[in-house]
Design an enzyme around this catalytic site. Structure first.
Site, mmCIF file in Angstrom:
data_model
loop_
_atom_site.group_PDB
_atom_site.id
_atom_site.type_symbol
_atom_site.label_atom_id
_atom_site.label_comp_id
_atom_site.label_asym_id
_atom_site.label_seq_id
_atom_site.Cartn_x
_atom_site.Cartn_y
_atom_site.Cartn_z
ATOM 1 C CD GLU A 1 -2.962 -0.392 0.441
ATOM 2 O OE1 GLU A 1 -3.176 0.924 -0.290
ATOM 3 O OE2 GLU A 1 -4.017 -1.190 -0.280
ATOM 4 C CG ASP B 1 -6.298 5.838 -1.032
ATOM 5 O OD1 ASP B 1 -7.286 5.322 -0.934
ATOM 6 O OD2 ASP B 1 -6.010 4.633 -2.021
#
Length: 148
Positions: A53, A71
């Site tokens: 990620e 995000d």
């Protein structure tokens, strides 16, 4: 005077970069914060998730133009569902947290929010990077040699 200005610029660039964890440092931190085995998810899976990620970077952000969300942080927690950035239309803020809190070098808030995410029915499958890089794979390498 010139040296002071250069030093200031160097310090500013370090501050903006945020913390990039070493793999084992992150594994130890996540274990200390209670993620090892949380909701049946191994520590190795959490470290794998963070690798794919954010590459272990607390300051990582990624804008999603489709829903105008962003995000945030080491787990790339999304502003549409989980945190409030004051910009995302129709945001839910299920973690009851400012998205900026997810960008701190101290990842305790990010861990608390990640625990909230996996309590939902999707669990850790909520993260596309986990599904693409960690699910049904040998993730033991992510904690190998870390003493955890």
């Amino acid at each position: 005077m010139k040296a002071v200005i250069i030093l200031g610029l160097v310090l500013l660039s370090v501050t903006v970069q945020g913390k990039i964890f070493e793999r084992c440092e992150l594994a130890r931190t996540l274990k200390r914060l209670g993620l090892d085995g949380y909701r049946g998810i191994s520590l190795a899976n959490w470290v794998c998730l963070a690798k794919w990620e954010s590459d272990y970077n607390t300051q990582a952000t990624n804008y999603n133009p489709g829903d105008q969300s962003t995000d945030y942080g080491i787990f790339q927690i999304n502003s549409h569902y989980w945190c409030n950035n004051g910009k995302t239309p129709g945001a839910v803020n299920a973690c009851h947290i400012s998205c900026n809190a997810l960008l701190q070098d101290n990842i305790a808030d990010a861990v608390t929010c990640a625990k909230r995410v996996v309590r939902d029915p999707q669990g850790i499958r909520a993260w596309v990077a986990w599904r693409n890089h960690c699910h049904n794979r040998d993730v033991s390498q992510y904690v190998q040699g870390c003493g955890v």
